[in-house]
Enzyme design. Structure first.
Site, PDB file in Angstrom:
ATOM      1  N   CYS B  37       0.810  -1.215   0.000  1.00 22.63           N
ATOM      2  CA  CYS B  37       0.000   0.000   0.000  1.00 22.63           C
ATOM      3  C   CYS B  37       0.845   1.268   0.000  1.00 22.63           C
ATOM      4  O   CYS B  37       0.305   2.379  -0.020  1.00 22.63           O
ATOM      5  CB  CYS B  37      -1.005   0.006   1.152  1.00 22.63           C
ATOM      6  SG  CYS B  37      -0.437  -0.698   2.674  1.00 22.63           S
ATOM      7  N   CYS B  63      -2.400   4.936   5.962  1.00 23.56           N
ATOM      8  CA  CYS B  63      -3.829   5.110   6.187  1.00 23.56           C
ATOM      9  C   CYS B  63      -4.122   5.321   7.669  1.00 23.56           C
ATOM     10  O   CYS B  63      -3.247   5.167   8.520  1.00 23.56           O
ATOM     11  CB  CYS B  63      -4.588   3.885   5.685  1.00 23.56           C
ATOM     12  SG  CYS B  63      -4.241   2.417   6.654  1.00 23.56           S
ATOM     13  N   CYS B 106      -2.084  -3.564   8.879  1.00 26.11           N
ATOM     14  CA  CYS B 106      -1.578  -2.347   9.530  1.00 26.11           C
ATOM     15  C   CYS B 106      -1.069  -2.665  10.933  1.00 26.11           C
ATOM     16  O   CYS B 106      -0.067  -2.101  11.389  1.00 26.11           O
ATOM     17  CB  CYS B 106      -2.665  -1.282   9.627  1.00 26.11           C
ATOM     18  SG  CYS B 106      -3.315  -0.784   8.023  1.00 26.11           S
TER      19      CYS B 106
END
Lengths: 185, 132
Positions: B37, B63, B106
């Site tokens: 990402c 993010c 994450c």
């Protein structure tokens, strides 16, 4: 992802695409499958045309985007388990340090509204993306042309480049956002 | 996708954002990235004379879930011994932040960052020991 976006559009499965040809095929297919062209077709035929039209759009969305196109090639070539999320090899420390430095520099320039500094990041990110994309293009397509036994390892070796392309694209999009912000868009 | 309230809170008010001197022998730095990402995360710990983590800082470009995961990690790290810190699992972060399946990576990144900061600190200590 659709079965094979290249097949769906009727173009060869490779990274370096003829963009105009692909776009024209997408348009021609979309036109042929448009509901207005389905007059007189039975309800099942209309449904089939609609779902095919959706697949064609999705295929074009994948094929037109260099990152998604590379991902599709790798996934379709037997590496579907090795692309995406946490499955990809970890980037090197030196590379991550560069990424961190450029992101911090951009953040600083954005906060102090230094347009020239933001513009410099835009320019360098654009160049970086072009360079990485060019390298990925030649290595992916060279790998695809190899005999089957050599193909997979050669394709696998391009995955870190794909990661670098995503980082470059990310930096460029952040830099563009920062520039728009300064310009009052 | 809807973020949980805790994720939003950590994203809007991230704790312990910043930098510690990476050349300080008492500081361990973890730098990790998620190539899928384009995220990058730096997490640093400063170990006190008592062997406990006295301070922790992070900087994450990514993010909301990646920012929240690392922000939460720095909160948890303070006051812990290295062994306790090393025992932090990504699943605890997932649970605390209520992360959806697509954002689990994450929390994995945050766990990696903790481990790599500790490893960096330990490597520095070992190097210092062998130098004296």
């Amino acid at each position: 992802m659709p079965a094979d976006p290249f097949e769906r559009l009727g173009i060869p499965r490779r990274f370096a695409i003829d963009r105009r040809e692909a776009e024209e095929k997408h348009l021609a297919l979309s036109r042929a499958l448009h509901p207005d062209k389905q007059v007189g077709a039975s309800p099942p035929e209309r449904r089939a045309a609609l779902s095919l039209a959706i697949e064609v759009n999705e295929a074009w969305r994948v094929v037109r985007d260099p990152i998604k196109r590379a991902e599709a090639i790798l996934q379709l070539s037997g590496l579907e388990g090795e692309v995406g999320e946490t499955r990809e090899p970890k980037p090197s420390g030196g590379f991550l340090m560069e990424v961190m430095e450029s992101r911090e520099a951009l953040e600083e320039a954005r906060a102090s509204k230094e347009r020239a500094a933001v513009e410099a990041v835009v320019v360098s990110a654009k160049k970086q993306r072009e360079d990485v994309e060019g390298e990925l293009a030649s290595r992916l397509d060279a790998a695809l042309a190899l005999p089957e036994v050599e193909r997979l390892p050669a394709l696998r070796a391009t995955i870190p480049l794909l990661g670098r392309l995503r980082y470059a694209a990310r930096l460029l999009s952040e830099a563009n956002t920062a520039r728009d912000e300064i310009d009052g868009f | 996708m809807a973020y949980s309230e805790k994720v939003i809170d950590h994203t809007e008010n991230p704790r312990n954002v910043g930098t510690l001197d990476k050349n300080d022998d008492a500081v361990g730095t973890g730098l990790v990235g998620a190539p899928a990402c384009g995220d990058v995360m730096r997490l640093q710990i400063k170990v006190g004379d008592d062997g406990k983590i006295a301070d922790a800082k992070f900087k994450t470009f990514g993010c909301g879930s990646a920012i929240a995961s690392s922000s939460l990690a720095t909160e948890w790290l303070k006051g812990k011994s290295l062994d306790e810190a090393e025992a932090i699992k990504n699943t605890q972060i997932v649970e605390e932040l209520n992360l959806p399946p697509v954002k689990i990576h994450c929390s994995v990144l945050a766990e990696d960052a903790i481990k790599s900061a500790i490893a960096d600190y330990r490597a520095k200590q070992a190097a210092r020991k062998s130098a004296t």
